[in-house]
Design a protein around this motif. Sequence first.
Motif, PDB file in Angstrom:
ATOM      1  N   ALA A 174      26.041  -9.004 -40.042  1.00 61.49           N
ATOM      2  CA  ALA A 174      24.979  -9.934 -39.642  1.00 61.49           C
ATOM      3  C   ALA A 174      25.414 -10.754 -38.429  1.00 61.49           C
ATOM      4  CB  ALA A 174      24.623 -10.849 -40.808  1.00 61.49           C
ATOM      5  N   TYR A 175      26.657 -11.220 -38.448  1.00 68.33           N
ATOM      6  CA  TYR A 175      27.161 -11.971 -37.294  1.00 68.33           C
ATOM      7  C   TYR A 175      27.167 -11.096 -36.048  1.00 68.33           C
ATOM      8  CZ  TYR A 175      30.367 -14.010 -33.968  1.00 68.33           C
ATOM      9  OH  TYR A 175      30.920 -14.489 -32.805  1.00 68.33           O
ATOM     10  N   GLY A 176      27.676  -9.863 -36.172  1.00 68.01           N
ATOM     11  CA  GLY A 176      27.728  -8.967 -35.030  1.00 68.01           C
ATOM     12  C   GLY A 176      26.359  -8.691 -34.441  1.00 68.01           C
ATOM     13  N   PHE A 177      25.355  -8.561 -35.301  1.00 70.04           N
ATOM     14  CA  PHE A 177      23.991  -8.308 -34.828  1.00 70.04           C
ATOM     15  C   PHE A 177      23.481  -9.480 -33.993  1.00 70.04           C
ATOM     16  CE2 PHE A 177      19.374  -8.196 -35.192  1.00 70.04           C
ATOM     17  CZ  PHE A 177      19.090  -6.853 -34.949  1.00 70.04           C
ATOM     18  N   VAL A 178      23.620 -10.690 -34.542  1.00 72.14           N
ATOM     19  CA  VAL A 178      23.124 -11.878 -33.833  1.00 72.14           C
ATOM     20  C   VAL A 178      23.957 -12.147 -32.582  1.00 72.14           C
ATOM     21  CG1 VAL A 178      22.779 -14.374 -34.013  1.00 72.14           C
ATOM     22  CG2 VAL A 178      22.201 -12.881 -35.945  1.00 72.14           C
ATOM     23  N   ALA A 179      25.283 -12.041 -32.705  1.00 73.99           N
ATOM     24  CA  ALA A 179      26.163 -12.351 -31.582  1.00 73.99           C
ATOM     25  C   ALA A 179      26.017 -11.346 -30.448  1.00 73.99           C
ATOM     26  CB  ALA A 179      27.617 -12.404 -32.046  1.00 73.99           C
ATOM     27  N   PHE A 181      23.205 -10.057 -29.442  1.00 65.56           N
ATOM     28  CA  PHE A 181      22.081 -10.561 -28.652  1.00 65.56           C
ATOM     29  C   PHE A 181      22.475 -11.813 -27.880  1.00 65.56           C
ATOM     30  CE2 PHE A 181      19.595  -7.852 -31.491  1.00 65.56           C
ATOM     31  CZ  PHE A 181      18.659  -7.323 -30.616  1.00 65.56           C
ATOM     32  N   ALA A 182      23.299 -12.667 -28.485  1.00 69.95           N
ATOM     33  CA  ALA A 182      23.754 -13.867 -27.776  1.00 69.95           C
ATOM     34  C   ALA A 182      24.584 -13.487 -26.558  1.00 69.95           C
ATOM     35  CB  ALA A 182      24.568 -14.749 -28.726  1.00 69.95           C
ATOM     36  N   TYR A 183      25.467 -12.496 -26.722  1.00 72.31           N
ATOM     37  CA  TYR A 183      26.247 -12.006 -25.580  1.00 72.31           C
ATOM     38  C   TYR A 183      25.319 -11.501 -24.476  1.00 72.31           C
ATOM     39  CZ  TYR A 183      29.168  -8.904 -22.769  1.00 72.31           C
ATOM     40  OH  TYR A 183      29.790  -8.269 -21.710  1.00 72.31           O
TER      41      TYR A 183
END
Length: 288
Positions: A174-179, A181-183
Motif C-alpha cells: 500500500a505504501y509503495g502504491f501511494v509513494a 504516485f508521490a514520486y
Amino acid sequence: MPVKSARPVRLGPRSVAALVLVSLVGLAGVCWPLFADAGSAVTDHAADAPWLFALILPLLIAVVVATIADCGMDAKAVAMLGVLAAVGAALRPLGAGTAGLEPMFFLMVLSGRVLGPGFGFVLGAVTMFASALLTGGVGPWMPTQMLAMGWFSMGAGLLPAGLRGRPERLVLAAYGFVAAFAYGTVTNLYGWVTVGGLGQGVSFVPGAPAGENLVRFAAYVLATSLGWDLGRAALTVVLTLTVGGPLLRALRRATRRANFEAQVTFEGSGKGSAGEAPHRTQITYERK
C-alpha cells in the motif's frame, strides 16, 4: 515479540538537521511554481530555476557525509550500500521506456523498511545517481529525482514497526502504491515547469493563481504521465506481494550477520613475565 533489527545508519542530530534542511530546500525548489506571484523575482527568472535547483546536489552529498560522520557508518554498511545501489541501478533500465515499469522501486521500499530511514534516504539518492550515470540520464533534473527517491525509500523506514509476514507485505505494498504516485508528482512538477509549449490548458503560467496552475498541472499529469505512474505503482505492489517475503527475510538475515551495532574491544596485550606464557589478545563484540 519480533526482534528489533540492527540498522547500519541511525540518524544523529547533525544528519537529521542536514536532512531537514535538504528536504525544505527541495520542497521549496519543487513547489515554488504554485505560489510565486507575477511580480516575484523567482517568476522573472523561471527559465533559470532548473539550473539553480541543480545546486541542491552538493547538499545531498553533504547529507551523505554528515550521516557517515555522525552515525559511524562502517565498512560493512558502505559495502551493503554499494551492493544495493548497484542492484537498484541495474534494475531500473529493465523496464525503462515500457509504461513506467521500474522494478527498482520495490527494492527501495523493502531496503528502507529493513535498514531504516537514514540508510533508506542515502540508498535512494545514491541509487538514482548511479542509475543516471548508467543510463545517461545526467542533467539538471537529476537532483529532483535523487531527492524524490531518497524520500521514497526513507518513508518505508518510517512505517510502524512490529509487523511481520503478510500484514507487513500488505502495508508495504500500500505504501509503495501511494509513494510511487508521490514520486511521480514531484518529478512531474519539475517537467511541467521546464517543458514549454504543451498547450494552453496544461502549460505552467508563471505568476498565475495557485488554483489555476493546479488545474493545469492536473491536466498535465493526466495527459502525460498518469499511465507511467500507474504502471510503476502496480509493479511495485505485485513484486512486493510476490517476492517481498523472501527478500525481506534475506535482508534481515544479512543485517543480523553484519552485526552493524557491535563494538569491537580488545582485551589483554603484551608479553608475560619471565617464565610465563605471553598473554593472548581477546576480541569481544558488544552490542550498543
